[in-house]
Design an enzyme around this catalytic site. Structure first.
Site, PDB file in Angstrom:
ATOM      1  N   ASP A 483      -0.261 -27.952  -6.796  1.00  0.00           N
ATOM      2  CA  ASP A 483      -0.108 -26.847  -5.847  1.00  0.00           C
ATOM      3  C   ASP A 483      -0.291 -27.296  -4.406  1.00  0.00           C
ATOM      4  O   ASP A 483       0.005 -26.555  -3.479  1.00  0.00           O
ATOM      5  CB  ASP A 483      -1.207 -25.806  -6.118  1.00  0.00           C
TER       6      ASP A 483
HETATM    7  C1  GLC Z   1      -4.759 -24.686  -6.809  1.00  0.00           C
HETATM    8  C2  GLC Z   1      -5.464 -25.825  -6.176  1.00  0.00           C
HETATM    9  C3  GLC Z   1      -6.248 -25.385  -5.001  1.00  0.00           C
HETATM   10  C4  GLC Z   1      -5.388 -24.603  -4.070  1.00  0.00           C
HETATM   11  C5  GLC Z   1      -4.785 -23.422  -4.806  1.00  0.00           C
HETATM   12  C6  GLC Z   1      -3.898 -22.611  -3.937  1.00  0.00           C
HETATM   13  O1  GLC Z   1      -5.689 -23.896  -7.445  1.00  0.00           O
HETATM   14  O2  GLC Z   1      -6.320 -26.416  -7.104  1.00  0.00           O
HETATM   15  O3  GLC Z   1      -6.797 -26.491  -4.388  1.00  0.00           O
HETATM   16  O4  GLC Z   1      -6.119 -24.164  -2.982  1.00  0.00           O
HETATM   17  O5  GLC Z   1      -4.064 -23.903  -5.879  1.00  0.00           O
HETATM   18  O6  GLC Z   1      -3.235 -21.630  -4.661  1.00  0.00           O
HETATM   19  C1  GLC Z   2      -4.941 -25.274 -10.257  1.00  0.00           C
HETATM   20  C2  GLC Z   2      -3.805 -24.318 -10.481  1.00  0.00           C
HETATM   21  C3  GLC Z   2      -2.690 -24.994 -11.199  1.00  0.00           C
HETATM   22  C4  GLC Z   2      -2.320 -26.274 -10.494  1.00  0.00           C
HETATM   23  C5  GLC Z   2      -3.516 -27.166 -10.298  1.00  0.00           C
HETATM   24  C6  GLC Z   2      -3.201 -28.382  -9.487  1.00  0.00           C
HETATM   25  O1  GLC Z   2      -5.523 -25.593 -11.448  1.00  0.00           O
HETATM   26  O2  GLC Z   2      -4.223 -23.210 -11.202  1.00  0.00           O
HETATM   27  O3  GLC Z   2      -1.570 -24.163 -11.276  1.00  0.00           O
HETATM   28  O4  GLC Z   2      -1.362 -26.913 -11.266  1.00  0.00           O
HETATM   29  O5  GLC Z   2      -4.510 -26.456  -9.635  1.00  0.00           O
HETATM   30  O6  GLC Z   2      -2.890 -28.082  -8.179  1.00  0.00           O
END
Ligand code: GLC
Ligand code: GLC
Length: 811
Positions: A483
């Site tokens: 993400d």
């Molecule tokens: C995922 C990532 C996190 C980020 C988030 C945003 O959970 O782990 O670091 O801030 O996405 O949606």
């Molecule tokens: C968090 C989000 C997931 C994403 C991951 C890495 O776990 O929920 O969708 O793939 O962060 O950014």
């Protein structure tokens, strides 16, 4: 250092001190009504949606951590205390918290009184039941007072903590006998209320927070408890609470049990009121009638235990290695169920307000959940698919209550669509239910615009092919699995969302990870097409798979490992050419898992690079070197301080991809080694470093660049649960459902001498004995006998319902 121990026979983790490094929590509820509860009784509950139907209030990031919950205060003379230690924090003579499957039991003892509280949500019930037992363990009679306490939330948890100009004037309750009704907003548009009751006559009660606590006190020193006298307050605005007072006289050795129920009740709109202004209590009375006696409660608890026994029986292993068995047989599937139910909504790191169900997340959650309750997996797949857009793209999230795509976050995460193929394929492999592929499913929840589920999968597949970049690799869009790899974002405005901001529009930034994912799901898609009789489509899919594989080897190989991406300017991300972020984990794991470079040698090289550059004693970090400064062209990944989260943290979600990849190249020792580094039961011994619950995975463990290397964050709600279950159960222990049978191909280390695995699938039972004679760790070398007859290969054909199949396997 440990703060408790596993009790495998009881399927419990027993916490033996309230002073854990962080609140260690558990989940109550299995289907619609849920609670989260810490080892001191903190937490809250809600009906279906943690934001919109929250029953009790909870303050995140409070000081000290974790105050507010369902509390039972024991008053013994002038002394008063709480069995979970918090919130009163009076020293206990003994303390124990048993974390069970969908229940938690907290017991504290002080000065000759033992108080035990069992918390659970009975099956098919929209309520928490709290069974409170007080026992006099002293030699003299005890005249005790018991005070209960919950603080109600005014339903919408977000509004509840923002809109004080309104909220402090709207709180309303009713009290009837031993039952307190919380009915804020019921007078207008709500047709639901909360109920909090006890199965005994009360000596007093309170429903107004200030009357109960006193104006200057916290939960640890309620004035009512300190003085031993309820105020019988009726809340009018401000903060409604529920508190009962019971007088409990106990002879030496005597014990008494009380049943408290905290529930959610809905009335049909036309039957909201009994009399003008008075809520219709009929459904509440029906609910309460079910939990009037301890026998009723015991029966409900037994039913809950049976429910878990039945579910867990789908996959059971005996390996002689306790730490392995307890993860596979109990805790990992338990966490898979919780992530399936909650997605990423409510934990001690997720407020229940921010995030709905993730398209990507929920599909991956299915991978670890599907065997537990296939019918619920089916429903989930159809819900998710119905949010997909016509062009194959997907909303990144959808709301659990409405099941509609979330416009605020929108779409454009180009990996999302492919996960629908993964989730669906896992379901069909588990069940053989090809009919799901013919179900009519909406696009974007528009009832009139539908297509078969198979057509949805086709749109997913083609979405990638229609969105290729200059090297023929998939365009990344807003981000891919990571993400925080936001290659079109270019944000220099504080607070702007990295995920929804696209300050540059271009079709250049590409993801090697999505390419790997595409190659990995293509065979599943092709096989499903084949089963549907679409052989041309199957052929086309295989052809596209091969083309993508070639593209990856041509443009996604950096000499020693796989490139991670190309940025907006066409520069490599995750390459030896970069200063920071030379290698990232995701493309190594996924490309090898997909089989890319296995024949030609790149696969092993990439995994060796992971070992040499990314592995630490606490697991594999996401990238190295960590990004030292913010890169406008990379986005959120470079926003984190080195060693945390996506910037070189240990993401326990993608570590299993590397474990699986290791089994693909036949290195079972390595796979198991990597698994042990992050498996909670193995980290239990270093709980003072890890700091979170030793019975579930956390999303992230701080990487080697971090000051707090080895410390975990974000436990419970993470794709880590599903992926680790897949890695250990399907690839390392090697029992994996496929369309035509059960594949048995363990890829195990020498230390596991033999395994006995029972797998129940498609109404038949497979009893598998694995003997590790140590020829090779490679799964493909397994030799099988099925019901005494040797078979070629590693596939055990599906047996008719009701059969018991004996499989002997030598590796
Ligand atoms: C995922 C990532 C996190 C980020 C988030 C945003 O959970 O782990 O670091 O801030 O996405 O949606
Ligand atoms: C968090 C989000 C997931 C994403 C991951 C890495 O776990 O929920 O969708 O793939 O962060 O950014």
């Amino acid at each position: 250092m440990r703060f408790g121990h596993f009790d495998d026979a009881a399927r419990e983790y027993v916490i033996t001190t309230p002073r854990t490094p962080y609140p260690w929590i558990n989940y109550l509820g299995t289907e619609e009504f849920f609670g989260i509860i810490s080892h001191t009784g903190g937490g809250y509950c809600f009906y279906r949606d943690a934001r919109l139907r929250r029953l009790t209030r909870y303050r995140y990031n409070n000081v000290p951590a974790d105050v507010g919950g369902r509390y039972y205060y024991v008053r013994d003379g002038a002394d008063f205390w709480t069995p979970g230690w918090k919130p009163v924090k009076r020293e206990l003579d003994s303390y124990q918290c048993r974390v069970g499957l969908s229940y938690t039991k907290i017991a504290g003892r002080r000065k000759g009184v033992l108080a035990e509280v069992l918390y659970f949500v009975p099956l098919g019930t929209n309520a928490e039941v709290h069974r409170v037992t007080l026992r006099n363990t002293s030699r003299s009679p005890k005249d005790l007072k018991l005070f209960s306490f919950v603080e109600f939330c005014l339903w919408d948890a977000n509004d509840d903590q923002n809109n004080y100009q309104r909220n402090l004037s709207i709180g309303e309750v009713e009290k009837d006998g031993s039952t307190i009704y919380h009915k804020t907003e019921y007078r207008e548009r709500r047709n639901h209320y909360a109920v909090y009751s006890v199965n005994a006559k009360v000596a007093g009660f309170d429903t107004d927070r200030e009357s109960f606590l006193g104006p200057d006190n916290g939960f640890g020193e309620p004035q009512v408890v300190a003085e031993g006298r309820s105020r019988n307050s009726l809340a009018s605005g401000w903060s409604p609470i529920g508190s009962h007072q019971l007088a409990v006289r106990l002879k030496p050795g005597e014990e008494k049990t009380f049943v408290f129920v905290l529930g959610y009740v809905e009335n049909p709109v036309e039957e909201k009121f009994e009399r003008p202004g008075v809520v219709n209590k009929k459904p509440a009375r029906e609910l309460l009638a079910r939990f009037q006696t301890t026998e009723q409660v015991d029966a409900a608890l037994a039913a809950l235990r049976d429910y878990w026994t039945q579910m867990l029986s789908k996959y059971q292993v005996k390996s002689g290695e306790k730490r392995l068995d307890r993860m596979v047989n109990i805790w990992n599937p338990y966490q898979c169920m919780v992530t399936f139910n909650m997605s990423r909504s409510a934990s001690y790191f997720e407020t229940g307000i921010g995030r709905g169900m993730g398209f990507r997340d929920s599909n991956q959650d299915l991978l670890g959940f599907v065997h537990l309750v296939p019918s619920r997996a089916r429903e989930r797949i159809l819900d998710i698919a119905a949010t997909q857009k016509e062009d194959g793209s997907a909303y990144h999230q959808y709301q659990p209550l409405t099941k509609r795509g979330n416009n605020d976050i929108g779409s454009g995460f180009n990996d999302d669509p492919l996960w629908l193929i993964s989730g669906t394929a896992a379901y069909v492999k588990e069940t053989g239910d090809l009919a799901i592929l013919k179900e009519q499913v909406s696009f974007d929840n528009q009832a009139r615009n539908t297509a078969t589920l198979f057509e949805h999968l086709k749109r997913s597949f083609d979405h990638v092919l229609k969105n290729l970049g200059p090297h023929g690799l998939p365009l990344i869009g807003r981000a891919d699995w990571n993400d925080c790899l936001n290659l079109n974002c270019f944000s220099d405005t504080p607070g702007e969302s990295f995920q929804t901001t696209g300050n540059r529009v271009g079709r250049t930034a590409e993801s090697v990870f999505i390419a790997g994912l595409f190659v990995q799901v293509a065979p599943d898609y092709a096989d499903l097409a084949g089963k549907m009789g679409f052989s041309d489509e199957a052929k086309r899919a295989r052809h596209e798979q091969q083309k993508m594989e070639e593209t990856v080897l041509q443009h996604g190989w950096d000499g020693g490992w796989f490139v991670r991406a190309y940025d907006f300017f066409g520069k490599k991300v995750g390459s030896k050419e970069c200063r920071d972020g030379q290698i990232l984990i995701e493309s190594q794991g996924y490309c090898v898992m997909a089989g890319i470079g296995v024949e030609t040698g790149q696969a092993r090289k990439a995994l060796d690079a992971v070992r040499d550059r990314l592995e630490t004693k606490h697991g594999i970090v996401l990238n190295q070197p960590a990004y030292q400064e913010y890169h406008l062209e990379l986005g959120e990944i470079s926003s984190y301080p080195p060693g945390y989260k996506e910037n070189a943290g240990i993401f326990c979600h993608n570590n299993p991809w590397v474990m699986i990849a290791e089994t693909v190249v036949g290195r079972g020792e390595r796979a198991f080694e990597l698994w042990k580094k992050i498996a909670p039961s193995y980290r239990e011994a270093i709980s003072e470093v890890h700091r979170l619950e030793p019975y579930v995975y956390a999303q992230m463990i701080a990487g080697k660049d971090a000051v707090r290397h080895g410390e975990a964050k974000n436990s419970w709600l993470t794709g880590t649960a599903a992926w680790n279950f897949v890695a250990i159960s399907q690839y390392i222990l090697g029992v994996k459902p496929e369309l035509d049978g059960l594949r048995v191909s363990p890829c195990i280390p020498a230390e596991l001498k033999q395994l006995a695995i029972v797998r129940r699938c498609r109404e038949a039972e497979y009893r598998i004995r694995v003997k590790n004679v140590g020829h090779l760790a490679a799964g493909r070398s397994a030799r099988l006998t099925v019901d005494g007859k040797p078979v070629d290969g590693q596939l055990v054909r599906w047996a008719p319902a009701g059969s018991v199949v004996k499989v002997d396997c030598e590796v």
